[in-house]
Design a protein around this motif. Structure first.
Motif, short mmCIF file in Angstrom:
data_model
loop_
_atom_site.label_atom_id
_atom_site.label_comp_id
_atom_site.label_asym_id
_atom_site.label_seq_id
_atom_site.Cartn_x
_atom_site.Cartn_y
_atom_site.Cartn_z
N GLY A 1 0.82 -1.20 0.00
CA GLY A 1 0.00 0.00 0.00
C GLY A 1 0.85 1.24 0.00
O GLY A 1 2.06 1.19 -0.25
N SER A 2 0.21 2.36 0.27
CA SER A 2 0.89 3.64 0.32
C SER A 2 1.00 4.11 1.76
O SER A 2 0.03 4.03 2.51
N GLN B 1 3.34 7.04 4.47
CA GLN B 1 4.29 8.13 4.56
C GLN B 1 5.60 7.64 5.16
O GLN B 1 5.65 6.63 5.88
N PRO C 1 11.34 6.58 1.46
CA PRO C 1 10.91 6.63 0.05
C PRO C 1 11.67 5.64 -0.82
O PRO C 1 11.09 5.09 -1.77
N SER D 1 10.27 2.16 -1.71
CA SER D 1 9.17 2.01 -2.66
C SER D 1 9.56 1.04 -3.76
O SER D 1 10.62 1.19 -4.39
N GLN E 1 2.62 -4.02 -4.29
CA GLN E 1 3.27 -2.71 -4.43
C GLN E 1 3.35 -1.99 -3.10
O GLN E 1 2.36 -1.91 -2.36
N VAL E 2 4.52 -1.44 -2.83
CA VAL E 2 4.73 -0.59 -1.65
C VAL E 2 5.19 0.77 -2.13
O VAL E 2 6.16 0.87 -2.90
N THR E 3 4.50 1.82 -1.70
CA THR E 3 4.86 3.18 -2.07
C THR E 3 5.01 4.01 -0.80
O THR E 3 4.08 4.07 0.01
N VAL E 4 6.18 4.61 -0.65
CA VAL E 4 6.47 5.42 0.54
C VAL E 4 6.67 6.86 0.09
O VAL E 4 7.57 7.14 -0.71
N SER E 5 5.87 7.74 0.60
CA SER E 5 5.97 9.15 0.22
C SER E 5 6.72 9.94 1.29
O SER E 5 6.66 9.62 2.48
#
Length: 126
Positions: free
Chosen positions: A10-11, A13, A88, A91, A121-125
């Motif tokens: 997932g997404s 921070q 980040p 990701s 999927q891994v998304t790091v903002s």
């Protein structure tokens, strides 16, 4: 037929946490090693963490040491990757892998694993 199914991506921070799961089905009883790999766009697939299914040995890439933990619930036939203090640069698409071989090379390498999941999927903002 062996199947590996990842979930938990997932997404999040930067600084957050995620736990990835990899549910295994089929004839998995002779597996010796299980691992997590990741691949970011435009980059090669890299090994993140691995464990000997019989217990007593784990491997982590330097980039994730102290932040990621690999574990397995044998009763549920599920592999986990607890990811803390995410950055980040973490990701990527994360893949679960397994093999029946007697050994694997370190750093772990894609070629040493025969069974693969489809990825999560891994998304790091920031």
């Amino acid at each position: 037929q062996v199947q590996l199914v990842e979930s938990g991506g997932g997404s999040v921070q930067a600084g957050g946490s995620l736990r990835l799961s990899c549910a295994a089905s089929g004839y998995t009883y002779s597996w010796s090693y299980m691992a997590w790999f990741r691949q970011a766009p435009g980059k090669e697939r890299e090994g993140v963490a691995a464990m000997y299914v019989g217990g007593g040995h784990t491997y982590y890439a330097d980039s994730v040491k102290g932040r990621f933990t690999i574990s397995r619930d044998s009763a549920k036939n599920t592999l986990y990757l607890q990811m803390n203090s995410l950055k980040p640069e973490d990701s990527a698409m994360y893949y679960c892998a397994a093999d029946r071989g007697l050994w694997v090379r370190y750093p772990i390498q894609e070629a040493d694993f025969s069974y693969w999941g489809q990825g999560t999927q891994v998304t790091v903002s920031s």
